[in-house]
Design a protein around this motif. Structure first.
Motif, short mmCIF file in Angstrom:
data_model
loop_
_atom_site.label_atom_id
_atom_site.label_comp_id
_atom_site.label_asym_id
_atom_site.label_seq_id
_atom_site.Cartn_x
_atom_site.Cartn_y
_atom_site.Cartn_z
N THR A 123 62.97 34.41 -5.72
CA THR A 123 62.68 33.19 -6.48
C THR A 123 61.19 32.91 -6.61
O THR A 123 60.78 31.89 -7.16
N LYS A 178 61.12 28.56 -3.86
CA LYS A 178 62.08 27.60 -3.32
C LYS A 178 61.63 27.15 -1.94
O LYS A 178 61.29 27.97 -1.09
N GLN A 184 63.47 23.09 -5.59
CA GLN A 184 63.32 24.26 -6.45
C GLN A 184 61.92 24.24 -7.09
O GLN A 184 61.36 23.18 -7.34
N ASN A 185 61.39 25.42 -7.36
CA ASN A 185 60.12 25.54 -8.07
C ASN A 185 59.01 24.70 -7.43
O ASN A 185 58.30 23.96 -8.10
#
Length: 411
Positions: A130, A179, A189-190
């Motif tokens: 991620t 993450k 997230q992000n």
């Protein structure tokens, strides 16, 4: 940062309705995990000098609380938490810092001459499915530069970041996103952070910093600028970092939140009075006019000249039964060896609006036998409310309503 506080998570998070609570410990405390590198022992003087040099989009969903600990395990008097980055999640011990905005880790690749020893292996972004580097031409990179954390482009097209602290600490590398796992089921997230490939003069074995300042890059901003924490005393149980909101407002005393002109990262309170041993010091409001930055990453409280000298005089008079011990960094230290019972005078701080906090005795007043206050500068300059004075209080930051809250005996 001004002075640093670190939080370490070593206990199982508790979930209460929609809020997850994670332990907070001092990174040198007994509840913090043992360091993997045990050869780096730091004196109190080393820690204090580093600390004293310092002053110079919203997540929708669950509120989160993370355990916090005193960071003795990573050679620091700051507070740390353990959170995880990436997929699969990799645990990292990071300092919680209300005096900085950009979070960062030391990342691979980084040679031994560029990065300093830390408790855990360097974070390897190539192992995370991620992870992505922020493009140099992106709006995110432009905003980073506008907030004075940008460092041009790295590797041609990656957004660079650079952070320098007043104590000489610095880190540079690639601004990134991945993450962030704060607790089971509590994931950001992000999450944007700096992946540092070069670090200078960083002492301590922590893996990075979790920024909780006022600017948009901070984790606090992702939760609407509302969070709280409780910093435990060295010998106490873990504290916590709660993101999104504090607990029920009952039990809090509130005071207005201010800012420092030209330094938008910091949040301030203004003192209105000081009591030592139950007696109010004779101080005019002008003695406190510079305000005080509330900083989880600063160890010692810095008071403006007139206020500090009055406090020191009253404290020394109340401690006349104990011998002063010469110290090159703090000027009011005692040799308390051999005393079965040490009577430390109570100190109360009153802020504008009437909010009064009675500092924890003795752990919120003394550190290593020294008065946890120092002179920060002339009257009218900004002071600092350090983490020792904040111990055992839940400290609520609410930038949405511009107020601070303090709740006693919260951890």
């Amino acid at each position: 940062m001004i002075l640093h506080i670190y939080i370490y998570v070593s206990v199982k998070p508790e979930q209460n309705g929609s809020t997850v609570y994670v332990p907070l410990v001092h990174r040198h405390g007994p509840c913090a995990p043992a360091p993997s590198l045990s050869t780096d022992t730091r004196s109190f003087a080393d820690i204090f000098r580093r600390s004293r040099a310092r002053p110079s989009y919203i997540v929708r969903g669950k509120k989160v609380s993370v355990p916090a600990h005193l960071g003795t395990s990573v050679m620091s008097l700051e507070y740390v938490v353990r959170v995880s980055f990436g997929t699969p999640a990799v645990p990292q011990v990071v300092v919680i810092d209300t005096g900085s905005d950009v979070s960062w880790l030391q990342c691979k690749p980084c040679s031994s001459g560029q990065c300093f020893p830390q408790k855990d292996p360097l974070y390897d972004p190539s192992h995370s499915s991620t992870y992505s580097a922020v493009p140099c031409a992106s709006d995110v990179c432009k905003k980073l530069a506008a907030d004075a954390y940008g460092s041009g482009c790295t590797s041609g097209k990656q957004c660079g970041f650079a952070i320098s602290y007043a104590d000489g600490t610095s880190t540079v590398g690639a601004y990134s996103q991945d993450k962030l796992t704060l607790a089971p089921g509590a994931i950001v997230q992000n999450f944007y952070f700096g992946c540092g490939h070069g670090k200078h003069a960083v002492r301590g074995l922590f893996d990075g910093v979790l920024g909780l300042g006022r600017l948009r890059e901070s984790l606090g901003a992702r939760y609407g600028g509302v969070f709280s924490y409780c910093l435990p005393s060295v010998s106490s149980k873990p504290g916590f970092l709660a993101l999104g909101a504090g607990k029920n407002p009952s039990g809090f005393v509130f005071t207005p939140m201010g800012t420092v002109p030209g330094q938008p990262t910091f949040s301030t309170v203004t003192l209105a009075g000081i009591n030592v041993g139950g007696k109010k010091l004779d101080l005019r409001p002008s003695a406190f006019s510079g305000g005080m930055i509330v900083d989880s990453g600063t160890v010692i409280t810095g008071l403006q000249s007139t206020a500090y000298r009055a406090l020191r005089s009253a404290f020394r008079k109340a401690m006349e039964a104990y011998r002063l011990l010469p110290n090159g960094d703090l000027d009011t230290c005692y040799n308390l060896t051999g005393y079965k019972n040490v009577v430390v005078p109570k100190i109360a701080l009153t802020f504008t609006g009437g909010a009064t906090i009675n500092l924890d005795v003795p752990n919120g007043i003394l550190v290593n036998g020294c008065l946890a206050f120092a002179e920060s500068g002339p009257d009218g300059s900004a002071g600092v409310l350090g983490n020792v004075n904040q111990r055992a209080f839940e400290v609520l930051f609410d930038t949405s309503t511009s107020k601070f809250g303090f709740r006693a005996k919260a951890c």
